[in-house]
Design an enzyme around this catalytic site. Structure first.
Site, mmCIF file in Angstrom:
data_model
loop_
_atom_site.group_PDB
_atom_site.id
_atom_site.type_symbol
_atom_site.label_atom_id
_atom_site.label_comp_id
_atom_site.label_asym_id
_atom_site.label_seq_id
_atom_site.Cartn_x
_atom_site.Cartn_y
_atom_site.Cartn_z
ATOM 1 C CG ASN A 1 -0.295 -0.055 2.524
ATOM 2 O OD1 ASN A 1 0.728 -0.722 2.693
ATOM 3 N ND2 ASN A 1 -0.848 0.636 3.503
ATOM 4 N N GLY B 1 1.712 -6.142 7.237
ATOM 5 C CA GLY B 1 0.789 -6.780 6.308
ATOM 6 C C GLY B 1 -0.450 -7.265 7.020
ATOM 7 C CD GLU C 1 1.237 -1.540 10.884
ATOM 8 O OE1 GLU C 1 0.041 -1.822 11.146
ATOM 9 O OE2 GLU C 1 1.602 -1.052 9.823
ATOM 10 C CB CYS D 1 -2.671 -0.043 8.217
ATOM 11 S SG CYS D 1 -1.244 0.952 8.678
ATOM 12 C CD GLU E 1 7.435 -1.228 11.918
ATOM 13 O OE1 GLU E 1 6.835 -0.348 11.267
ATOM 14 O OE2 GLU E 1 7.796 -2.304 11.433
#
Length: 478
Positions: free
Chosen positions: A149, A225, A247, A281, A459
């Site tokens: 994405n 993902g 994530e 996301c 992260e």
């Protein structure tokens, strides 16, 4: 037709078995390039190169690593136009969006960690008769797996802290959007990045991603993902105690109260619903509006949404481009059909779009749905497209129950001028990120990640540098 190459040991390298996958331009639905369908043989070559490079790369000075990352960031900036076009061609997002957001953020990631590593300090603890200090040492060879994405944006978000900390990296971009990572390979050669420090292996999740996950020489996996794939990675990594940062998915709520700054809220809600065709996301796909302003919001939101042009990514007037792939396009349309079965009323959109001259491309109109129960599948499962639901609420307790009802907990957005309410809800909402009166307002120093099925680990900032290093305590008695 262009054939993409792997980047192993500092060189552009064809896959060992010379097998390829078609790479599609989603704006036309036509294949335009070939991407290596690599396998364990290619992974082994990359790991061998990374192992050999680790001794020198891990011992290089912080200033040397910082300089390489900075030079690579400079080259990304110098190739902004070329990279943005490649990103748009692969992903379907408008070129103007890639130029404004994706490519600048990719160079910012590298530049941030070039500086952050120079400030990443060890800690010490003094005793009466001794002193303890903690070393932070690189793990070794690590793997990063990034999604389709935000291809270069999230690719660099992972490799930058890993390289800065002194690890050598095997990176797998999505096989759906590999072109910008391939172009980055060439920039790595131009920057003089030491051979084997970064290796890029193209291919699908089973032939490359799975092999990286289970390989005994890979010390850590950083993955962004789907929750389903994240679960498979966790199953493989846990028994061998391999570090993982996952994530994963999101089904993010927007909580809109009547006392909000209405015009600002409306502008940001439009962005948080449909930016990048809803394929972020962090997009707010469940919109809960206090009943006092629900009718006004519905009217204005539908009107603003209908004014958004869906068109070819090269058109500067296009607000939404094409959906990334045919399978994902079909998935989104299937969820719109499901919403109708569940009693949803389509206020706008809900159908494919066929721009003149690009009728075979994968385009979907931005879609708003109401009259759905908060706990139906459409409101519980991640769609990851230009589809949102809207629903009224009356009390804080009610909307908090709606917001926390899913298995996800990545981000949330609260619109209110009531400071006490903002603090109360920020503490109670199940999410790793809470935005108040804004959306996607990012500081790269802050921890990024979710709770529940949205992932494990964080992260960003020093969190990523901690993940990519191992702490070792040293005690010296006087």
């Amino acid at each position: 037709m262009t054939a993409i190459s792997n980047y192993i040991n500092g060189a552009l390298t064809p896959s060992v078995d010379q097998e390829y996958l078609d790479l599609f331009d989603p704006s036309t639905g036509k294949a335009y390039a070939k991407v290596p369908n690599s396998n364990l043989k290619d992974v082994e070559l990359a790991i061998e190169a990374a192992e050999e490079a680790f001794a020198s790369w891990s011992k290089s000075s912080i200033d040397q690593r910082s300089a390489f990352l900075t030079k690579l960031a400079d080259l990304i900036d110098a190739n902004l136009e070329k990279l943005a076009i490649a990103e748009s061609l692969d992903n379907g997002k408008p070129v103007w969006l890639a130029k404004k957001v994706d490519i600048p953020r990719a160079s910012a990631n590298l530049r941030f960690y070039a500086h952050a590593i120079t400030q990443f300090a060890s800690i010490s603890h003094k005793m009466v008769d001794a002193i303890n200090f903690t070393l932070r040492q690189p793990l070794g060879v690590v793997a990063t797996i990034s999604p389709w994405n935000l291809p270069l944006y999230l690719f660099t978000w992972k490799i930058a802290p890993a390289l800065a900390a002194g690890n050598t990296v095997i990176a797998k971009p999505s096989e759906v959007t590999p072109m910008s990572a391939y172009l980055l390979s060439k920039l790595c050669i131009e920057a003089g990045l030491p051979k084997g420090a970064l290796n890029i292996v193209h291919g699908d999740g089973i032939r490359v991603g799975k092999e990286l996950t289970k390989h005994p020489k890979i010390k850590a996996i950083s993955f962004t993902g789907s929750t389903r794939v994240g679960q498979e990675i966790a199953k493989t990594a846990a028994p061998v105690f391999k570090k993982t940062s996952l994530e994963l998915g999101g089904k993010n709520p927007n909580l809109i109260f009547a006392d909000c700054d209405y015009d600002k809220m409306l502008t940001y809600t439009l962005r948080s619903s449909f930016a990048n065709q809803g394929q972020i996301c962090l997009c707010g796909s469940r919109i809960f509006v206090e009943r006092k302003i629900y009718d006004r919001f519905k009217k204005d939101f539908v009107q603003r949404t209908q004014s958004m042009k869906v068109g070819h990514p090269s058109d500067p007037e296009s607000k939404l481009g094409s959906i990334v792939s045919k399978p994902h396009y079909d998935k989104i349309l299937s969820y719109i059909a499901l919403a109708k079965q569940e009693g949803g009323h389509i206020l706008t959109g809900g159908h494919a779009v066929h721009p003149k001259g690009y009728e075979e491309g994968w385009y979907i109109a931005p879609t708003i749905i109401e009259n759905l129960p908060y706990d139906c599948r459409t409101n519980q499962e991640e769609i990851f497209g230009p589809v949102v639901s809207i629903m009224p609420f009356d009390t804080e307790e009610e909307v908090l129950r709606y917001a926390n009802s899913t298995m996800y907990g990545l981000s949330s957005t609260i619109w209110t001028q009531n400071l006490s309410r903002a603090h109360r809800l920020a503490e109670q909402i199940h999410a790793g990120i809470v935005w108040i009166n804004t959306w996607l307002h990012r500081d790269l120093r802050t921890p990024f990640g979710g709770v529940k099925n949205s992932g494990v680990g964080r992260e960003g900032g020093f969190e990523a540098l901690r993940f990519f290093t191992e702490p070792k305590n040293v005690c010296i008695q006087y």
